[in-house]
Design an enzyme around this catalytic site. Structure first.
Site, short mmCIF file in Angstrom:
data_model
loop_
_atom_site.label_atom_id
_atom_site.label_comp_id
_atom_site.label_asym_id
_atom_site.label_seq_id
_atom_site.Cartn_x
_atom_site.Cartn_y
_atom_site.Cartn_z
N GLY A 337 28.29 22.70 96.48
CA GLY A 337 26.96 23.26 96.34
C GLY A 337 26.90 24.29 95.21
O GLY A 337 27.67 24.25 94.25
N SER A 338 26.01 25.25 95.35
CA SER A 338 25.64 26.12 94.22
C SER A 338 26.70 27.11 93.78
O SER A 338 26.55 27.73 92.72
CB SER A 338 24.34 26.87 94.55
OG SER A 338 23.28 25.96 94.67
N THR A 339 27.78 27.33 94.56
CA THR A 339 28.84 28.20 94.06
C THR A 339 29.52 27.57 92.85
O THR A 339 30.15 28.28 92.06
CB THR A 339 29.87 28.50 95.16
OG1 THR A 339 30.19 27.29 95.85
CG2 THR A 339 29.33 29.51 96.16
N LYS A 341 27.97 26.58 90.37
CA LYS A 341 27.18 27.02 89.22
C LYS A 341 27.84 28.17 88.47
O LYS A 341 27.51 28.42 87.31
CB LYS A 341 25.77 27.41 89.68
CG LYS A 341 24.97 26.22 90.21
CD LYS A 341 23.66 26.63 90.85
CE LYS A 341 22.93 25.41 91.43
NZ LYS A 341 21.69 25.77 92.15
N SER A 396 19.41 30.24 91.48
CA SER A 396 20.17 29.04 91.86
C SER A 396 19.38 27.77 91.62
O SER A 396 19.31 26.86 92.46
CB SER A 396 20.59 29.12 93.35
OG SER A 396 21.65 28.25 93.62
#
Length: 753
Positions: A337-339, A341, A396
């Site tokens: 997921g967004s970690t 990024k 995010s």
């Protein structure tokens, strides 16, 4: 009568005299005696030479008759935290049995067996102390024609304290038919303490058929079993004809070698503190799987790690409830997921394709035939709008990250993922490590990997990649062992940080940290800003950390899509926090899978207190110097490079790291063809060793390599190397890592320290 006379005459015609017959019989007996003597000599010679006859090992039979052996069990190494606090050590455990034979009475006639009227009391006592079902206990006690009975797995591995409690309770009831046998055991004095990482041991029967030894079955106990276990000794005694051991006749047949002690990188105060706060975190969210790991940003050492559900290693409470024994740290793969990024932004900054002022619409972005939306639009919280790329990270935004990926280009982004070592196991020393997957065959999937979907990772891979952002671009291999101590030679091997590349520049890392701060401080778009808190959800003493949160769907085990559910119970939440936000000392990564309830404020129950405690204990952890607990040990334990030719480089790398050696695999095949150090040579702790597998297709990241290893690389590849600067380690290379190596003739290496 004439016939009779003829027959008699014929029978007596060749009759000899008594003297002749005695002579002939004597000669025959002499020949027979000589023959028997020769047979005896031949058999005697065979016995002397081979020690065997008629399929029997006569020497063994004689030794068994006149000798006996005794196994002297080696001490299994103790596992410590970084400062010498015991995590696991040898102890004695007990197995319980009940005597049923009515012949077992004392000299005065006292009944020493379990009597039928005592069955209920025995069942009650064992059920209360061991958790065994009463009906099962009574079933065992009612067995007929049995001298004694035991009570299954729950009747084994009993601690001394529990044994005493049972004996006291039995004595109070006047029960004498209960006994215990002692076995080697393992004591875990801290109970719930990084239980999945440390692991457990089991008993195995030794070859002598009399004794048992401990072997590691999970976690570090299993991975480092060959280092911890040692070698049992054997002592031989002579016996008299009647089988009695002769005093003073003992001789050492095999010398006992105790196992080595393993000093982990864990900090007992931080680990215990994490366990306490993890209980609070899990009690609120009640997730299917929760995990948290604290890392030293400057050394890559794992200072604390845990997961829920867990178990008490000492009492075994919770063991029966564990359905999946995999460690969340290195044996579970998932979409992050967004970690992810964090790495996307850092790569775009490093690639100089990040324009923070570029403004875009959040109302959908199409890649090939797939439209990508932001999380707030998917949740119905927004109808769209405009953001610049600086706000994209704080908010995010999936679309913002895809724009960054598209600006870099698929090939460049995949090169960065490779430099972060995604898709490869870290081989940090633990067995059974999984390694995720980078899908490079689909343009849509490649674009989606920029926001953490369509790519699978492990937590240890994420921790390794995060280290480059927290450590000015230098990526560190995570460590769980700080030192090994050999009590047999009073020597040790001590670990130092291991740099495994520099995927991004120091400037890109520092800029990324600044943008991570805005995730918690931007009151308009920051996903970890809370009006209820009045600022960042994650902070230490009022100072915001550099953070990034993530929410990911969970892929089905069969790969057919994502699990379905409503609300939070079908999602994986995660957060990474680095503190201080400038030049971090620590970073922490926490995940929560499928919680029953969820609120971003839950992060405050585990991340904030643990980071605060880490800062308080910073000066006591010895993070800037190698371990100090073994400073009085000056000799280094020898370790020779085994013959690794033709072996798989991954397995060899894991074994070398267990001995605190730093392996570097160069090439693309799965078979080692050469090494930078001669087979059989002694390897010092932290020595860098190249493992050449051949068929090299891309230029490796040589950042941190020794000059000697660069020269060995040049020898293997035929590439000319030109050196610039002073120093013993590679600080820069003229040809970027991951570039195709075809037709490369020359490379310039800048040296530094």
């Amino acid at each position: 009568m004439s016939k009779r006379r003829k027959i008699l005459a014929y029978a007596l015609s060749d009759r000899k005299g008594p003297r002749y017959n005695r002579k002939k019989v004597g000669l025959s007996l002499s020949v027979l005696a000589v023959f028997l003597f020769l047979v005896f000599l031949i058999n005697f010679a065979i016995i002397l030479i081979t020690g065997k006859k008629f399929g029997q090992d006569l020497r063994a039979l004689a030794a068994d008759r006149h000798q006996t052996t005794m196994t002297v069990q080696a001490r299994r190494g103790t596992i410590y935290d970084r400062n010498g606090t015991v995590i696991a050590e040898d102890s004695t455990t007990y197995s319980i049995y009940a005597i049923l034979s009515h012949e077992y009475v004392s000299a005065t006639g006292e009944k020493l067996y379990i009597q039928s009227e005592q069955f209920d009391d025995v069942a009650t006592i064992l059920s209360e102390n061991l958790g065994i079902e009463s009906d099962y206990i009574k079933e065992q006690l009612k067995k007929e024609n049995q001298y004694q009975v035991s009570f299954g797995a729950q009747g084994n591995n009993i601690s001394y304290g529990t044994k005493v409690a049972i004996e006291t309770a039995m004595a109070e009831k006047g029960i004498t038919g209960i006994g215990f046998t002692a076995s080697p055991g393992r004591l875990y004095p801290n109970g719930v303490f990084a239980s999945h990482l440390i692991g457990l041991t089991t008993l195995k029967d030794n070859d002598d058929g009399k004794t048992q030894s401990l072997i590691g079955s999970t976690g570090l106990e299993e991975s480092f079993d060959s280092i911890l276990s040692g070698t049992d000794g054997i002592i031989t005694y002579e016996k008299t004809a009647s089988g009695v051991i002769k005093p003073g006749t003992e001789s050492i047949t095999q010398k006992k070698v105790d196992g080595q002690d393993v000093y982990t990188t864990l900090s007992e105060p931080l680990q215990s503190y994490l366990e306490t706060n993890m209980d609070i975190f899990q009690s609120k969210a009640n997730g299917v799987l929760a995990s948290a790991t604290l890392v030293s940003a400057k050394t890559g050492e794992i200072l604390a790690t845990t997961q829920r559900p867990t178990f008490d290693s000492d009492t075994k409470e919770g063991v029966s409830d564990i359905k999946d024994w995999n460690s969340a740290l290195y044996q579970t793969q998932y979409e992050p997921g967004s970690t992810m990024k964090v790495m996307t932004l850092a790569s775009a900054i490093d690639n100089e394709t990040f324009d923070p002022t570029y403004t875009y619409s959040t109302s959908g972005y199409t890649v090939i035939d797939t439209t990508i939306n932001d999380w707030d639009i998917n949740m119905g919280l927004s109808t769209g709008g405009y953001l610049n790329l600086a706000q994209a990270f704080a908010h995010s935004s999936n679309i913002g990250m895809v724009i960054l990926e598209q600006n870099m280009g698929d090939e460049t982004w995949l090169k960065y993922l490779s430099q972060f070592d995604f898709g490869l196991p870290t081989r940090f020393g633990m067995l059974h490590e999984t390694f995720g997957l980078v899908n490079s065959d689909n343009k849509v999937t490649t674009a989606m990997s920029a926001f953490g979907q369509g790519i699978s990772v492990t937590q240890i891979q994420m921790l390794k990649a995060f280290s480059s952002v927290a450590n000015e671009g230098e990526m560190l291999t995570p460590k769980v062992v700080s030192a090994l101590y050999d009590p047999n030679t009073d020597s040790a091997r001590k670990a130092q940080p291991e740099v495994s590349g520099k995927p991004i520049s120091a400037d890109a890392a520092n800029q990324t940290l600044q943008y991570m701060v805005t995730v918690g401080t931007d009151p308009y778009v920051g996903t970890l800003y809370s009006g209820a808190v009045g600022g960042s959800v994650i902070q230490v003493n009022g100072v915001p950390a550099a953070v990034k949160s993530g929410t990911a769907e969970i892929a089905k085990a069969d790969g057919s899509g994502y699990i379905e559910g409503s609300g939070s119970n079908s999602l994986l939440y995660s957060v990474v926090a680095m503190y201080p936000s400038e030049d971090p000392d620590f970073y922490m990564y926490v995940t929560m899978q499928q919680p029953e309830t969820w609120d971003i404020l839950f992060w405050m129950d585990v991340v904030n207190p643990v980071l605060s405690q880490a800062m308080l204990l910073k000066d006591t952890l010895g993070l800037t110097e190698p371990t100090t607990i073994l400073d009085n040990v000056s000799d280094e334990t020898a370790y020779k490079l085994p013959n690794v030719i033709d072996l798989a480089p991954g397995n060899v790398s894991a074994e070398l790291r267990q001995h605190l050696v730093q392996p570097i695999v160069v090439g693309s095949t799965n078979e080692i063809k050469d090494t930078s150090v001669k087979i059989g040579s002694n390897l010092t702790a932290n020595q860098q060793v190249l493992l050449w597998t051949g068929d090299l297709k891309k230029v490796p990241d040589m950042y941190g390599w020794t000059k000697e290893n660069v020269e060995k690389f040049a020898e293997w590849t035929g590439i000319e190397v030109v050196y610039k600067g002073e120093g013993s380690r590679v600080a820069n290379q003229s040809v970027k890592a991951e570039k195709a190596i075809d037709n490369l003739k020359k490379i310039t290496i800048t040296l530094g320290d």
